[in-house]
Design an enzyme around this catalytic site. Structure first.
Site, PDB file in Angstrom:
ATOM      1  CG  ASP A  59      -1.927  -1.077   1.254  1.00  0.00           C
ATOM      2  OD1 ASP A  59      -2.346  -1.489   2.350  1.00  0.00           O
ATOM      3  OD2 ASP A  59      -2.270  -1.539   0.154  1.00  0.00           O
ATOM      4  CG  ASP A  65      -0.519   5.378   6.222  1.00  0.00           C
ATOM      5  OD1 ASP A  65      -0.613   5.482   4.977  1.00  0.00           O
ATOM      6  OD2 ASP A  65      -1.442   4.999   6.953  1.00  0.00           O
ATOM      7  CD  GLU A  87      -1.359  -1.338   7.236  1.00  0.00           C
ATOM      8  OE1 GLU A  87      -1.854  -1.509   6.119  1.00  0.00           O
ATOM      9  OE2 GLU A  87      -1.909  -0.697   8.130  1.00  0.00           O
ATOM     10  CD  GLU A  88       1.932   2.119   7.335  1.00  0.00           C
ATOM     11  OE1 GLU A  88       0.704   1.899   7.281  1.00  0.00           O
ATOM     12  OE2 GLU A  88       2.667   2.179   6.317  1.00  0.00           O
ATOM     13  CG  ASP A 106      -3.722  -0.626  10.508  1.00  0.00           C
ATOM     14  OD1 ASP A 106      -4.757  -0.956   9.900  1.00  0.00           O
ATOM     15  OD2 ASP A 106      -3.009   0.333  10.176  1.00  0.00           O
ATOM     16  CG  LEU A 108      -3.589   6.671   9.888  1.00  0.00           C
ATOM     17  CD1 LEU A 108      -4.755   6.501   8.910  1.00  0.00           C
ATOM     18  CD2 LEU A 108      -4.120   7.207  11.198  1.00  0.00           C
ATOM     19  CG  ASP A 109      -8.425   0.663   9.943  1.00  0.00           C
ATOM     20  OD1 ASP A 109      -9.610   0.958  10.231  1.00  0.00           O
ATOM     21  OD2 ASP A 109      -8.115  -0.104   9.019  1.00  0.00           O
ATOM     22  CD  GLU A 273      -5.754  -4.148   8.471  1.00  0.00           C
ATOM     23  OE1 GLU A 273      -5.808  -2.949   8.126  1.00  0.00           O
ATOM     24  OE2 GLU A 273      -5.689  -5.083   7.641  1.00  0.00           O
TER      25      GLU A 273
HETATM   26  P1  FBP Z   1      -5.469   0.284   5.991  1.00  0.00           P
HETATM   27  O1  FBP Z   1      -5.984   1.607   5.640  1.00  0.00           O
HETATM   28  O2  FBP Z   1      -4.842   0.224   7.324  1.00  0.00           O
HETATM   29  O3  FBP Z   1      -4.597  -0.306   4.946  1.00  0.00           O
HETATM   30  O4  FBP Z   1      -6.776  -0.672   6.166  1.00  0.00           O
HETATM   31  C1  FBP Z   1      -7.393  -1.333   5.253  1.00  0.00           C
HETATM   32  C2  FBP Z   1      -8.776  -0.757   4.984  1.00  0.00           C
HETATM   33  O5  FBP Z   1      -8.731   0.609   4.718  1.00  0.00           O
HETATM   34  C3  FBP Z   1      -9.810  -1.044   6.067  1.00  0.00           C
HETATM   35  O6  FBP Z   1      -9.871  -0.064   7.047  1.00  0.00           O
HETATM   36  C4  FBP Z   1     -11.119  -1.087   5.271  1.00  0.00           C
HETATM   37  O7  FBP Z   1     -12.085  -1.912   5.853  1.00  0.00           O
HETATM   38  C5  FBP Z   1     -10.677  -1.619   3.918  1.00  0.00           C
HETATM   39  O8  FBP Z   1      -9.264  -1.447   3.839  1.00  0.00           O
HETATM   40  C6  FBP Z   1     -11.310  -0.879   2.779  1.00  0.00           C
HETATM   41  O9  FBP Z   1     -10.978  -1.573   1.618  1.00  0.00           O
HETATM   42  P2  FBP Z   1     -11.484  -1.061   0.183  1.00  0.00           P
HETATM   43  O10 FBP Z   1     -10.732   0.194  -0.097  1.00  0.00           O
HETATM   44  O11 FBP Z   1     -11.142  -2.203  -0.751  1.00  0.00           O
HETATM   45  O12 FBP Z   1     -12.939  -0.837   0.277  1.00  0.00           O
END
Ligand code: FBP
Length: 345
Positions: A59, A65, A87-88, A106, A108-109, A273
């Site tokens: 990512d 982040d 995660e980073e 994680d 920054l989710d 996660e």
């Molecule tokens: P990160 O932002 O920490 O990478 O998390 C993944 C995430 O953003 C989740 O929070 C969320 O449920 C999912 O991915 C959204 O995925 P998509 O963009 O495919 O809908």
């Protein structure tokens, strides 16, 4: 008066030395979360801008982040932790070799929501460190989620919330500026067993396997279909926000594996996660699986391992498992409902 996070941790940890270390770590994470929340609300240019690098999951790393990772790394360094897995960061970081705990995080989710001012979060998982992990650190984050000693997430939304569990119920705290700390908002949250809402990124419909398509088709068919009642849909795109809503009012969340390149095991990471979310959901009476297997029973292949994730109201999560376990039951049914299903090929 609502009890404070400190008082709650005191009662949860008692005189157990390892639990007290978990309590100390959660206190330090809470302080770090306030610091990050202040940076988020202060805003300013570039928080949502790409930093130029990518993380271990491929990512694009955003400014926030990296800022969040630094803030929580500092909190980890101040905590009784032997290992920090983020995660980073590509690999686990050795902190205090003799400490009894490891933390996966994680920082920054919901990164895709940073620049759109939508709710984002931080997700953490605290695990024990055994002698075998000191001998071979690569094993420390290959522990099943059922071995978590504490886990939870911070929600940076209109309010700053902490949702956490130490294996004895799931508790919600809100940051009170007046009090200058977190106070209890919900002493023991319980997920409704029946769901009226579902959360999935429907733009991936054509990539899903048939059982997931059929399950969603039947929700969309509502009262005109085999479910004989209507369902609402929500998808925030921030796992913490979708999870907190489901803790409060029930529902089901699905991020299945799908046919896209590198998405056979979905998008979400098991260790920092899915495991902490599953720990909070299961301790609130809900269920969390990869479609069929309980998330907390899955042995991670490594720190950044991915997993399909289905969680929420128990009866609905079990229903998904039946769609996956016995697609033929669906085939029998489909002729009757064929014409009704807008999407099914
Ligand atoms: P990160 O932002 O920490 O990478 O998390 C993944 C995430 O953003 C989740 O929070 C969320 O449920 C999912 O991915 C959204 O995925 P998509 O963009 O495919 O809908």
């Amino acid at each position: 008066m609502a009890s404070s996070l400190d008082a709650h941790l005191e009662s949860q940890c008692g005189n157990d030395p390892l639990k007290r270390q978990v309590g100390t770590t959660i206190r330090n994470l809470a302080t770090a979360a306030v610091k990050l929340r202040n940076k988020i609300t202060a805003g300013g240019e570039g928080l949502g801008q790409a930093k130029g690098g990518t993380n271990a999951g491929g990512d694009v790393q955003k400014e926030l982040d990296v800022v969040a990772d630094k803030i929580f790394m500092e909190a980890a360094e101040a905590s009784p932790l032997a290992f920090f897995g983020s995660e980073e960061q590509d690999d686990a970081v050795l902190l205090k070799p003799d400490a009894g705990l490891a933390m996966a995080i994680d920082p920054l989710d919901g990164s895709s929501n940073i620049e759109t001012d939508v709710t984002i979060g931080t997700i953490f998982s605290i695990l024990p460190v055994e002698e075998e992990h000191r001998a071979d650190p690569s094993k420390v984050f290959r522990q099943k989620g059922s071995r978590q000693l504490g886990a939870g997430f911070f929600v940076y939304g209109p309010q700053l919330l902490l949702v956490m569990s130490m294996g004895n119920g799931t508790h919600v705290f809100i940051f009170s500026p007046g009090f200058g700390g977190f106070v209890e908002l919900n002493a023991s949250i319980a997920i409704a067993d029946k769901a009226n809402e579902f959360a999935i990124n429907a733009s991936n419909y054509r990539h899903w396997d048939q059982p997931i398509r059929s399950y969603i088709d039947d929700l969309l068919a509502g009262s005109e279909g085999p479910r004989e009642r209507d369902f609402n849909m929500r998808w925030v795109g921030s796992l913490v926000a979708d999870c907190y809503r489901i803790l409060l009012r029930g529902g089901i969340f699905l991020y299945p594996g799908d046919g896209r390149k590198n998405y056979a095991k979905g998008r979400l990471r098991l260790v920092y996660e899915a495991n902490p979310v599953a720990f909070c959901v299961e301790n609130a009476g809900g269920r969390a699986t990869d479609g069929t297997t309980p998330i907390l029973d899955i042995e991670p292949e490594g720190l950044h391992d991915r997993t399909p994730l289905v969680f929420g109201s128990g009866r609905e999560v079990e229903r998904v498992a039946r769609y996956i376990a016995d697609p033929s039951a669906l085939a029998e049914r489909s002729p009757l409902f064929g014409k009704r299903s807008l999407f099914r090929a």
